[in-house]
Design an enzyme around this catalytic site. Structure first.
Site, PDB file in Angstrom:
ATOM      1  N   TYR A  77      67.861 -35.164  -3.670  1.00  0.00           N
ATOM      2  CA  TYR A  77      66.688 -34.595  -3.221  1.00  0.00           C
ATOM      3  C   TYR A  77      66.512 -32.478  -3.898  1.00  0.00           C
ATOM      4  CZ  TYR A  77      60.868 -33.895  -3.073  1.00  0.00           C
ATOM      5  OH  TYR A  77      59.671 -33.340  -4.017  1.00  0.00           O
ATOM      6  N   SER A 137      59.608 -27.983  -6.186  1.00  0.00           N
ATOM      7  CA  SER A 137      58.719 -28.293  -4.695  1.00  0.00           C
ATOM      8  C   SER A 137      59.566 -26.821  -4.216  1.00  0.00           C
ATOM      9  CB  SER A 137      59.801 -29.360  -4.326  1.00  0.00           C
ATOM     10  OG  SER A 137      59.715 -29.088  -2.659  1.00  0.00           O
TER      11      SER A 137
END
Length: 230
Positions: free
Chosen positions: A146, A133
């Site tokens: 995250y 990501s």
């Protein structure tokens, strides 16, 4: 028949990638934690798909899933490590359980899958793709777990690229921005039309597989072309 092992593939990016691969003549094993969802997804993909229940945090489950893949397809040409979760909030409110769920799924789970698949991928001079990501390079408030998992995944992927390249295995980290998926309990709608779509990343996967053998795009960043103005 070439074959692929795609984690977290009962819906979203993983399912779109699996669907594209089946369309290219691949045999595909898809994994997910929910038994009914993975069976339904495999049925939609057709006779060249195998659905296996697997929590990538569980070493024994990963190894069993890879054995099931080998029994069905004999070899493996692609590992697409897609399974991921997100738990968000200020670090002072983040539970140890949520931290571990994110790190163990998004980072340790990829390690377990790569380790279990390396023998098969070396035999085929295959490919590892990790779904990271842009959060792996751009931290944000509330993203401690995250961000850490994706920063770690980027470092892990770059390191294994160096480890596996001598075995003839290609390794690429794919780093998308906003994608219209079910991630974090989101339900895609028309409001997500500006985002990257799962099928866009599936097409990217096929493009990477078609690159000349001598050439390796080791890191691919993908963003929406026209994000909404704020």
């Amino acid at each position: 028949m070439k074959s692929a092992f795609v984690t977290g593939a009962s819906k979203g990016i993983g399912f779109a990638v699996a669907q594209a691969l089946v369309g290219e003549g691949y045999g595909v094993t898809i994994t997910a934690r929910n038994e009914q969802e993975v069976r339904d997804a495999a049925a939609r993909l057709g006779e060249n798909a195998l659905g296996v229940v697997c929590d990538v945090r569980d070493e024994a489950a990963v190894e069993a899933a890879v054995r099931a893949h080998e029994e069905r397809f004999r070899g493996m040409d692609l590992l697409f490590a897609n399974a991921g979760v997100g738990k968000f909030g200020p670090v002072q409110d983040l539970s140890v359980e949520d931290w571990r769920a994110v790190i163990d799924t998004n980072l340790t789970g990829v390690f377990l899958c790569v380790r279990a698949c390396t023998r098969l991928l070396a035999a085929s001079r295959g490919y590892v793709m990790t779904l990271s990501s842009l959060a792996g390079k751009n931290p944000f408030a509330g993203g401690a777990a995250y961000n850490a998992s994706k920063f770690g995944l980027n470092g892990f992927t770059e390191a294994i690229m160096l480890d596996l390249r001598p075995l003839g295995i290609k390794v690429t980290q794919i780093m998308p921005g906003s994608v219209a998926t079910h991630f974090n309990d989101h339900t895609p709608s028309e409001a997500d039309a500006w985002k990257i779509q799962p099928e866009d990343l599936a097409r990217l996967t096929l493009d990477l597989l078609r690159m000349p053998e001598r050439t390796l795009p080791s890191r691919v960043e993908v963003r929406p072309a026209q994000p909404p103005r704020r």
